[in-house]
Write a protein that holds these residues in place. Structure first.
Motif, PDB file in Angstrom:
ATOM      1  N   ASN A  12      -4.554   1.519   9.844  1.00 16.01           N
ATOM      2  CA  ASN A  12      -3.198   1.141   9.430  1.00 16.01           C
ATOM      3  C   ASN A  12      -2.987   1.370   7.933  1.00 16.01           C
ATOM      4  N   LEU A  13      -3.996   1.072   7.143  1.00 10.85           N
ATOM      5  CA  LEU A  13      -3.843   1.371   5.709  1.00 10.85           C
ATOM      6  C   LEU A  13      -3.798   2.880   5.481  1.00 10.85           C
ATOM      7  N   GLN A  14      -4.579   3.635   6.261  1.00 11.19           N
ATOM      8  CA  GLN A  14      -4.514   5.099   6.121  1.00 11.19           C
ATOM      9  C   GLN A  14      -3.088   5.593   6.399  1.00 11.19           C
ATOM     10  N   ILE A  26      10.059  -1.654  -6.998  1.00  7.55           N
ATOM     11  CA  ILE A  26      10.675  -2.997  -6.950  1.00  7.55           C
ATOM     12  C   ILE A  26       9.928  -3.857  -5.930  1.00  7.55           C
ATOM     13  N   GLU A  27       9.431  -4.986  -6.375  1.00  7.26           N
ATOM     14  CA  GLU A  27       8.615  -5.841  -5.505  1.00  7.26           C
ATOM     15  C   GLU A  27       9.074  -7.290  -5.657  1.00  7.26           C
ATOM     16  N   ARG A  28       9.230  -7.954  -4.519  1.00  8.52           N
ATOM     17  CA  ARG A  28       9.735  -9.327  -4.561  1.00  8.52           C
ATOM     18  C   ARG A  28       8.693 -10.325  -5.085  1.00  8.52           C
ATOM     19  N   THR A  51      -6.601  -8.070   3.335  1.00  7.50           N
ATOM     20  CA  THR A  51      -7.062  -7.120   4.355  1.00  7.50           C
ATOM     21  C   THR A  51      -8.584  -7.133   4.449  1.00  7.50           C
ATOM     22  N   GLY A  52      -9.059  -6.816   5.660  1.00  7.25           N
ATOM     23  CA  GLY A  52     -10.510  -6.740   5.879  1.00  7.25           C
ATOM     24  C   GLY A  52     -11.213  -8.015   5.448  1.00  7.25           C
ATOM     25  N   LYS A  53     -10.584  -9.154   5.702  1.00 16.17           N
ATOM     26  CA  LYS A  53     -11.125 -10.481   5.311  1.00 16.17           C
ATOM     27  C   LYS A  53     -11.436 -10.519   3.809  1.00 16.17           C
ATOM     28  N   GLY A  78       5.102   3.782   5.571  1.00 18.64           N
ATOM     29  CA  GLY A  78       4.271   2.613   5.879  1.00 18.64           C
ATOM     30  C   GLY A  78       4.682   1.882   7.138  1.00 18.64           C
ATOM     31  N   GLU A  79       4.368   0.601   7.143  1.00 15.95           N
ATOM     32  CA  GLU A  79       4.544  -0.211   8.349  1.00 15.95           C
ATOM     33  C   GLU A  79       6.014  -0.415   8.721  1.00 15.95           C
ATOM     34  N   ALA A  80       6.935  -0.103   7.812  1.00 17.25           N
ATOM     35  CA  ALA A  80       8.362  -0.198   8.139  1.00 17.25           C
ATOM     36  C   ALA A  80       8.731   0.778   9.249  1.00 17.25           C
ATOM     37  N   ALA A  92       0.829  -1.210   0.000  1.00 19.04           N
ATOM     38  CA  ALA A  92       0.000   0.000   0.000  1.00 19.04           C
ATOM     39  C   ALA A  92       0.864   1.261   0.000  1.00 19.04           C
ATOM     40  N   ALA A  93       1.831   1.329   0.903  1.00 17.63           N
ATOM     41  CA  ALA A  93       2.649   2.544   1.023  1.00 17.63           C
ATOM     42  C   ALA A  93       3.508   2.747  -0.220  1.00 17.63           C
ATOM     43  N   GLY A  94       4.099   1.669  -0.731  1.00 14.91           N
ATOM     44  CA  GLY A  94       5.000   1.770  -1.882  1.00 14.91           C
ATOM     45  C   GLY A  94       4.249   2.205  -3.138  1.00 14.91           C
ATOM     46  N   GLY A 101       5.225 -11.459   1.867  1.00 10.78           N
ATOM     47  CA  GLY A 101       6.455 -10.811   1.385  1.00 10.78           C
ATOM     48  C   GLY A 101       7.092  -9.892   2.404  1.00 10.78           C
ATOM     49  N   SER A 102       6.319  -9.474   3.409  1.00 14.01           N
ATOM     50  CA  SER A 102       6.878  -8.553   4.412  1.00 14.01           C
ATOM     51  C   SER A 102       7.568  -9.378   5.500  1.00 14.01           C
ATOM     52  N   ASP A 103       8.837  -9.648   5.295  1.00 14.55           N
ATOM     53  CA  ASP A 103       9.546 -10.527   6.241  1.00 14.55           C
ATOM     54  C   ASP A 103      10.578  -9.775   7.075  1.00 14.55           C
ATOM     55  N   CYS A 150     -10.970  -5.445   2.227  1.00 17.40           N
ATOM     56  CA  CYS A 150     -10.108  -4.268   2.363  1.00 17.40           C
ATOM     57  C   CYS A 150     -10.814  -3.053   2.979  1.00 17.40           C
ATOM     58  N   ASN A 151     -10.630  -2.942   4.276  1.00 17.85           N
ATOM     59  CA  ASN A 151     -11.120  -1.754   4.996  1.00 17.85           C
ATOM     60  C   ASN A 151     -10.027  -0.687   4.839  1.00 17.85           C
ATOM     61  N   LEU A 152     -10.144   0.109   3.750  1.00 21.08           N
ATOM     62  CA  LEU A 152      -8.977   0.895   3.316  1.00 21.08           C
ATOM     63  C   LEU A 152      -8.754   2.195   4.063  1.00 21.08           C
TER      64      LEU A 152
HETATM   65  C1  FAD Z   1      -4.666 -10.293   7.698  1.00 16.28           C
HETATM   66  C2  FAD Z   1      -4.504  -8.785   7.681  1.00 16.28           C
HETATM   67  C3  FAD Z   1      -5.626  -7.995   7.544  1.00 16.28           C
HETATM   68  C4  FAD Z   1      -5.499  -6.597   7.565  1.00 16.28           C
HETATM   69  N1  FAD Z   1      -6.615  -5.829   7.385  1.00 16.28           N
HETATM   70  C5  FAD Z   1      -6.507  -4.478   7.385  1.00 16.28           C
HETATM   71  C6  FAD Z   1      -7.630  -3.658   7.105  1.00 16.28           C
HETATM   72  O1  FAD Z   1      -8.730  -4.145   6.760  1.00 16.28           O
HETATM   73  N2  FAD Z   1      -7.480  -2.306   7.200  1.00 16.28           N
HETATM   74  C7  FAD Z   1      -6.261  -1.725   7.512  1.00 16.28           C
HETATM   75  O2  FAD Z   1      -6.182  -0.499   7.603  1.00 16.28           O
HETATM   76  N3  FAD Z   1      -5.162  -2.490   7.715  1.00 16.28           N
HETATM   77  C8  FAD Z   1      -5.255  -3.833   7.636  1.00 16.28           C
HETATM   78  N4  FAD Z   1      -4.121  -4.603   7.810  1.00 16.28           N
HETATM   79  C9  FAD Z   1      -2.818  -3.919   7.974  1.00 16.28           C
HETATM   80  C10 FAD Z   1      -2.325  -3.394   6.614  1.00 16.28           C
HETATM   81  O3  FAD Z   1      -2.491  -4.408   5.645  1.00 16.28           O
HETATM   82  C11 FAD Z   1      -0.864  -2.974   6.664  1.00 16.28           C
HETATM   83  O4  FAD Z   1      -0.669  -2.069   7.705  1.00 16.28           O
HETATM   84  C12 FAD Z   1      -0.429  -2.342   5.343  1.00 16.28           C
HETATM   85  O5  FAD Z   1      -0.686  -3.221   4.272  1.00 16.28           O
HETATM   86  C13 FAD Z   1       1.047  -1.958   5.370  1.00 16.28           C
HETATM   87  O6  FAD Z   1       1.404  -1.505   4.095  1.00 16.28           O
HETATM   88  P1  FAD Z   1       2.944  -1.349   3.682  1.00 16.28           P
HETATM   89  O7  FAD Z   1       2.932  -0.969   2.245  1.00 16.28           O
HETATM   90  O8  FAD Z   1       3.646  -0.482   4.645  1.00 16.28           O
HETATM   91  O9  FAD Z   1       3.567  -2.797   3.847  1.00 16.28           O
HETATM   92  P2  FAD Z   1       3.230  -4.162   3.087  1.00 16.28           P
HETATM   93  O10 FAD Z   1       1.830  -4.209   2.653  1.00 16.28           O
HETATM   94  O11 FAD Z   1       3.705  -5.229   4.004  1.00 16.28           O
HETATM   95  O12 FAD Z   1       4.112  -4.116   1.757  1.00 16.28           O
HETATM   96  C14 FAD Z   1       5.509  -4.276   1.765  1.00 16.28           C
HETATM   97  C15 FAD Z   1       5.929  -4.864   0.440  1.00 16.28           C
HETATM   98  O13 FAD Z   1       7.353  -4.869   0.367  1.00 16.28           O
HETATM   99  C16 FAD Z   1       7.778  -6.076  -0.239  1.00 16.28           C
HETATM  100  N5  FAD Z   1       9.152  -6.377   0.216  1.00 16.28           N
HETATM  101  C17 FAD Z   1       9.556  -6.604   1.489  1.00 16.28           C
HETATM  102  N6  FAD Z   1      10.870  -6.835   1.524  1.00 16.28           N
HETATM  103  C18 FAD Z   1      11.317  -6.770   0.239  1.00 16.28           C
HETATM  104  C19 FAD Z   1      12.574  -6.934  -0.366  1.00 16.28           C
HETATM  105  N7  FAD Z   1      13.665  -7.214   0.342  1.00 16.28           N
HETATM  106  N8  FAD Z   1      12.653  -6.807  -1.725  1.00 16.28           N
HETATM  107  C20 FAD Z   1      11.558  -6.517  -2.470  1.00 16.28           C
HETATM  108  N9  FAD Z   1      10.327  -6.358  -1.935  1.00 16.28           N
HETATM  109  C21 FAD Z   1      10.209  -6.478  -0.599  1.00 16.28           C
HETATM  110  C22 FAD Z   1       6.768  -7.092   0.226  1.00 16.28           C
HETATM  111  O14 FAD Z   1       6.709  -8.213  -0.631  1.00 16.28           O
HETATM  112  C23 FAD Z   1       5.470  -6.296   0.258  1.00 16.28           C
HETATM  113  O15 FAD Z   1       4.725  -6.428  -0.927  1.00 16.28           O
HETATM  114  C24 FAD Z   1      -4.219  -5.998   7.750  1.00 16.28           C
HETATM  115  C25 FAD Z   1      -3.096  -6.811   7.863  1.00 16.28           C
HETATM  116  C26 FAD Z   1      -3.226  -8.186   7.810  1.00 16.28           C
HETATM  117  C27 FAD Z   1      -1.997  -9.049   7.921  1.00 16.28           C
END
Ligand code: FAD
Length: 413
Positions: free
Chosen positions: A394-396, A33-35, A46-48, A381-383, A14-16, A172-174, A51-53
């Motif tokens: 969290n998505l916001q 760049i996405e793995r 998300t949101g079962k 984002g979540e990082a 989402a953030a990227g 992918g978020s490890d 997606c509760n965005l």
């Molecule tokens: C089951 C579940 C349900 C959820 N439901 C909701 C919801 O309804 N509403 C809400 O607000 N939040 C929800 N969340 C939380 C929300 O999904 C996250 O907070 C949000 O997606 C974080 O976005 P992000 O882009 O920061 O990280 P991520 O979505 O984790 O994206 C990070 C990306 O980086 C990639 N990446 C990581 N490391 C590397 C690397 N070394 N090289 C290349 N690519 C890499 C990953 O593959 C991934 O695609 C939920 C989470 C889960 C697990």
């Protein structure tokens, strides 16, 4: 023609994706760049799957739902708030609807429509997308050198890291990016699972009540001395302990402190004062004088709890109600108002909706999302060491911080 600034975005969540769109809209040449084999893998679940965005609550209220570092998010959220996010998705062709508690979902109830809208916008803006590309290392030698699995190096003037936390690593978020950020000089607050179920010492009782959902209960979480969290809602008994929305929220406050001793008190009758509850029990007991205690519990407690409750109050289930003493009745009332559980820990990242911890926000400028340690590096984002309640918050955070990082990276320098 002026040379366009080249921006790399690490992570297609989402953030990227929002960062890539904002940077490209501001005129930069962007490569994401996405793995994984596709973008937005976590958004799908998300949101079962719906997606509760975001959440429609006023901006000021938004921050009361943020558990870690709400103030850090002021600029990002005020600059691209829930209303702006809704406008963005509607304009990109994803129609939205509002549900209970201000939760916003796509009208279609398909998370895939959120991802489609983002992919479509990236396409329109000619964002270069590199899928199946794992980032192995990042260096800064004037420009950024991003080394992929297999050895290829991508060069960029700025880098936006949006690799998420460690929750649901199968998406992918490890957390692999945290080590790379440390090698660039950043400090990482230890990532821990949050919005996650609890293990409790009373496991046998949870196994006996497994599957039972309690609606409209209130809960207090305490350490040795003080209250850490108080809430109202729904919880669930599982084979390992306790889950459900109320428990998930409580877990974020437990993880913030990680106290040696943590107790949960569940009020099974929050609508009744202790006096009203005592009067109710007295009435039940008088009307059923010759019945067994466990039979009378039928009108007071849901099914599976009836079996474990006599043990909790040390009154045999077959004791006749007319021989229950006043002290015993008080014990029943006190336990109904504060059923105690001892938290022994949380479930793992595999079951955690969010990661608490991440890049130390003191090292990031909140007005741009730029690193204070490495100029030209942005984090979104979540990082980051930010996390919030369930409900779209969290998505916001991901949209707001991604958007701010994108425009800042495109405009800087
Ligand atoms: C089951 C579940 C349900 C959820 N439901 C909701 C919801 O309804 N509403 C809400 O607000 N939040 C929800 N969340 C939380 C929300 O999904 C996250 O907070 C949000 O997606 C974080 O976005 P992000 O882009 O920061 O990280 P991520 O979505 O984790 O994206 C990070 C990306 O980086 C990639 N990446 C990581 N490391 C590397 C690397 N070394 N090289 C290349 N690519 C890499 C990953 O593959 C991934 O695609 C939920 C989470 C889960 C697990």
């Amino acid at each position: 023609m002026p040379v366009k600034k080249r921006i790399a975005v690490a992570g297609g969540g989402a953030a990227g994706m929002m960062a890539a769109i904002a940077a490209a809209e501001a005129g930069a040449e962007v490569v994401l760049i996405e793995r994984n084999e596709k973008t937005g893998k976590k958004i799908y679940i998300t949101g079962k799957g719906r997606c509760n965005l975001t959440n429609s609550c006023p901006d000021e209220e938004f921050f009361s739902h943020v558990v870690s570092n709400p103030k850090f998010l002021y600029s990002a959220v005020y600059g691209f708030d829930s209303a702006a996010v809704r406008d963005f998705f509607e304009a990109a062709g994803c129609r939205l609807k509002e549900e209970r508690g201000g939760r916003i979902f796509p009208v279609s109830d398909h998370a895939s429509d959120v991802i489609k809208a983002l992919n479509k916008r990236m396409d329109e803006l000619h964002v270069g997308i590199r899928l199946n590309s794992i980032i192995r290392s990042v260096k800064k030698n004037g420009s950024f050198e991003i080394k992929l699995d297999g050895g290829e190096i991508i060069r960029a003037d700025s880098l936006i890291v949006a690799c998420g936390g460690k929750s649901y690593p199968s998406t992918g978020s490890d957390g692999s990016m945290f080590g790379m950020l440390e090698s660039l000089g950043h400090s990482i607050r230890e990532p821990v699972p949050a919005l996650v179920p609890f293990h409790v010492a009373e496991k046998e009782e949870c196994i006996a009540a497994q599957g039972l959902a309690l609606k409209n209960v209130s809960l207090i979480l305490k350490d040795e001395k003080k209250k850490l969290y108080e809430g109202f809602g729904e919880m669930l008994y599982t084979h390992f302990g306790l889950s459900g929305p109320l428990i998930l929220t409580a877990s974020s406050y437990y993880q913030k402190k990680r106290p040696k001793v943590a107790k949960l008190y569940i009020d099974l009758k929050p609508a009744l004062t202790p006096e009203q509850l005592d009067a109710r029990l007295l009435r039940e007991f008088e009307e059923n004088k010759n019945k067994d205690f466990s039979n009378v519990l039928g009108s007071i407690l849901p099914g599976k709890l009836r079996e474990v409750f006599p043990g909790r109050v040390a009154i045999p289930g077959d004791k006749k109600v007319n021989s229950i003493t006043k002290e015993e009745r008080k014990r029943v009332a006190d336990t109904l108002k504060a059923l105690e559980y001892h938290v022994t820990g949380c479930r793992a990242f595999e079951e955690a909706i969010i990661t608490q911890g991440g890049v130390n926000v003191k090292e990031v400028d909140p007005s741009t999302m730029e690193s204070r340690i490495v100029p030209g590096l942005y984090i979104a984002g979540e990082a980051l060491d930010v996390d919030a309640h369930t409900g779209g918050y969290n998505l916001q955070i991901a949209w707001s911080t991604g958007h701010l990082a994108g425009i800042s990276a495109a405009e800087e320098g």
